[in-house]
Design an enzyme around this catalytic site. Structure first.
Site, mmCIF file in Angstrom:
data_model
loop_
_atom_site.group_PDB
_atom_site.id
_atom_site.type_symbol
_atom_site.label_atom_id
_atom_site.label_comp_id
_atom_site.label_asym_id
_atom_site.label_seq_id
_atom_site.Cartn_x
_atom_site.Cartn_y
_atom_site.Cartn_z
ATOM 1 N N LYS A 150 0.819 -1.220 0.000
ATOM 2 C CA LYS A 150 0.000 0.000 0.000
ATOM 3 C C LYS A 150 0.846 1.261 0.000
ATOM 4 C CE LYS A 150 -4.373 -1.642 1.720
ATOM 5 N NZ LYS A 150 -5.413 -1.545 2.737
ATOM 6 N N LYS A 193 -4.652 -9.596 -6.727
ATOM 7 C CA LYS A 193 -5.902 -9.797 -5.991
ATOM 8 C C LYS A 193 -6.961 -8.794 -6.447
ATOM 9 C CE LYS A 193 -5.821 -7.764 -1.902
ATOM 10 N NZ LYS A 193 -5.584 -7.382 -0.523
ATOM 11 N N LYS A 201 -10.350 -3.171 -3.838
ATOM 12 C CA LYS A 201 -11.172 -1.954 -3.894
ATOM 13 C C LYS A 201 -10.383 -0.808 -4.509
ATOM 14 C CE LYS A 201 -13.348 -2.855 0.637
ATOM 15 N NZ LYS A 201 -12.518 -2.951 1.845
HETATM 16 P P1 TYM Z 1 -10.822 -5.355 3.707
HETATM 17 O O1 TYM Z 1 -11.777 -4.246 3.932
HETATM 18 O O2 TYM Z 1 -9.704 -5.134 2.745
HETATM 19 O O3 TYM Z 1 -11.577 -6.645 3.233
HETATM 20 C C1 TYM Z 1 -12.689 -7.166 3.946
HETATM 21 C C2 TYM Z 1 -12.654 -8.681 3.909
HETATM 22 O O4 TYM Z 1 -12.654 -9.123 2.542
HETATM 23 C C3 TYM Z 1 -11.565 -10.020 2.335
HETATM 24 N N1 TYM Z 1 -11.064 -9.824 0.965
HETATM 25 C C4 TYM Z 1 -10.984 -10.795 0.059
HETATM 26 N N2 TYM Z 1 -11.299 -12.098 0.103
HETATM 27 C C5 TYM Z 1 -11.113 -12.817 -1.021
HETATM 28 N N3 TYM Z 1 -10.619 -12.290 -2.182
HETATM 29 C C6 TYM Z 1 -10.290 -10.984 -2.263
HETATM 30 N N4 TYM Z 1 -9.827 -10.481 -3.395
HETATM 31 C C7 TYM Z 1 -10.468 -10.174 -1.110
HETATM 32 N N5 TYM Z 1 -10.252 -8.865 -0.855
HETATM 33 C C8 TYM Z 1 -10.616 -8.674 0.422
HETATM 34 C C9 TYM Z 1 -10.523 -9.615 3.357
HETATM 35 O O5 TYM Z 1 -9.633 -10.683 3.628
HETATM 36 C C10 TYM Z 1 -11.385 -9.260 4.543
HETATM 37 O O6 TYM Z 1 -11.723 -10.427 5.277
HETATM 38 N N6 TYM Z 1 -7.731 -5.309 7.642
HETATM 39 C C11 TYM Z 1 -9.043 -5.719 7.183
HETATM 40 C C12 TYM Z 1 -10.190 -5.155 8.007
HETATM 41 C C13 TYM Z 1 -10.077 -5.351 9.469
HETATM 42 C C14 TYM Z 1 -10.274 -6.567 10.177
HETATM 43 C C15 TYM Z 1 -10.102 -6.257 11.537
HETATM 44 C C16 TYM Z 1 -10.589 -7.864 9.774
HETATM 45 C C17 TYM Z 1 -9.784 -4.396 10.382
HETATM 46 N N7 TYM Z 1 -9.807 -4.935 11.612
HETATM 47 C C18 TYM Z 1 -10.200 -7.217 12.559
HETATM 48 C C19 TYM Z 1 -10.698 -8.838 10.789
HETATM 49 C C20 TYM Z 1 -10.516 -8.516 12.137
HETATM 50 C C21 TYM Z 1 -9.223 -5.248 5.762
HETATM 51 O O7 TYM Z 1 -8.565 -4.347 5.291
HETATM 52 O O8 TYM Z 1 -10.238 -5.861 5.098
#
Ligand code: TYM
Length: 333
Positions: A112, A195, A198
């Site tokens: 990032k 991947k 967003k």
């Molecule tokens: P975020 O917002 O990027 O994504 C949310 C969830 O979607 C999953 N994900 C994917 N799964 C499969 N294929 C993909 N291409 C893909 N892109 C995203 C992510 O693995 C996630 O489960 N750091 C986290 C948010 C967070 C969090 C937490 C999660 C903050 N605190 C505590 C669990 C526990 C994040 O950026 O997710």
């Protein structure tokens, strides 16, 4: 005691990877675990710039997506992170527990921040500590996420263990990642090696949860593939990342596995497979999307769910945070 915690960033462009890799799995888990918290992580979102008016709309949109997917706000806690101050307070304590060397190893920060790491926010660097605080403020034990969050969860385990060791008590649980299903890493439709994300500037690289049926069909039709027909067994997809990704998406949407899909489409070309995938994606996503649109329009309802969720979350986190403060040696009123 088992407790689920997971979160999604409200950074816009919620996509099929978020749905299949995370949110849809949460819907299943709510029947197995009676204690689940699902959080819209707005504090995480601002580690990179967010336009304030977009951020507030995106917070409602993610909450709407969770409910539209089938997460029941009466049985689970749905809330946004900034309404519960324990996240930020515990994160500060974890900033003092985690070591620089641990954060230096985080691949997501490197991706990032890119080449110009000097200009990245301090928040982006400390992000994994806040993520550990999110989970541990509730003594969360199980964390359902996509594959990309694995390294962050390993760090959360290290933080819990170091805290317990430093303060001489088995206080925090060592969290278990729950990474399951056939879509733990959905890839970009334009490049099978990266991947679905967003933040990809190419909208064609992802299926957004707000795309309409025509948009979904168009993106699948344009998705990058190779010129070979589909193999009849999964090992035949080795070295064919784009084909493998589309078959994986089909399998996840149809609730089967790769071999199940290849049993049906093996030997056929993408001319036949892509329209079938588009039809399936539209059939599976449109009920969720319709409900999501209705909820996005009902801001009063969505905000009341988030407010009530924050109250419940606060009730759980506040006594845990008090104990942490006592262990650390802070003087409390
Ligand atoms: P975020 O917002 O990027 O994504 C949310 C969830 O979607 C999953 N994900 C994917 N799964 C499969 N294929 C993909 N291409 C893909 N892109 C995203 C992510 O693995 C996630 O489960 N750091 C986290 C948010 C967070 C969090 C937490 C999660 C903050 N605190 C505590 C669990 C526990 C994040 O950026 O997710």
């Amino acid at each position: 005691m088992k407790r689920i915690f997971s979160g999604v960033q409200p950074t816009g462009n919620l996509h099929l990877g978020n749905y299949l890799g995370a949110i849809r799995n949460w819907v299943r888990l709510q029947d197995e675990f009676d204690d689940c918290l699902f959080c819209v992580v707005d504090l995480h979102a601002i580690t990179v710039w967010q336009e304030p008016k977009d951020l507030v709309a995106n917070i409602r949109e993610v909450a709407a997506a969770m409910m539209a997917a089938g997460i029941d706000p009466a049985r689970n806690v749905i809330f946004n992170q900034s309404q519960v101050s324990a996240h930020a307070e515990l994160a500060w304590i974890f900033n003092c527990v985690a070591r620089l060397g641990w954060l230096d190893r985080m691949t997501q920060f490197k991706e990032k921040a890119g080449k110009d790491k000097e200009r990245a926010s301090v928040g982006l660097y400390a992000y994994p500590n806040l993520m550990a605080a999110d989970i541990l403020a509730y003594k969360g034990t199980h964390v359902p996420v996509g594959e990309d969050q694995k390294q962050h969860l390993e760090l959360a385990r290290d933080i819990a263990q170091k805290f317990n060791h430093d303060y001489g008590q088995e206080f925090f649980p060592v969290v278990e990642p729950l990474i399951f299903g056939t879509a733990t890493r959905v890839m970009s439709l334009r490049d099978g090696w990266s991947k679905m994300s967003k933040s990809d500037p190419a909208d064609n690289s992802r299926i957004n949860m707000t795309d309409d049926a025509d948009g979904i069909a168009r993106k699948i039709k344009k998705a990058k593939t190779d010129s070979e027909p589909l193999p009849s067994e999964a090992p035949g997809l080795n070295g064919r990342p784009e084909a493998s990704n589309l078959v994986g998406i089909y399998a996840a949407l149809a609730d089967t596995d790769m071999d199940g899909v290849l049993g049906e489409f093996g030997g056929q070309g993408f001319g036949a497979f892509k329209p079938a995938l588009a039809d399936l994606a539209v059939a599976k996503l449109s009920p969720v999307q319709d409900q999501m649109r209705r909820l996005i329009d009902d801001t009063t309802y969505v905000e009341s769910v988030l407010r009530c969720g924050a109250e419940k979350a606060n009730d759980i986190a506040t006594p845990i945070l008090r104990e942490v403060q006592d262990l650390v040696g802070f003087l409390r009123p």
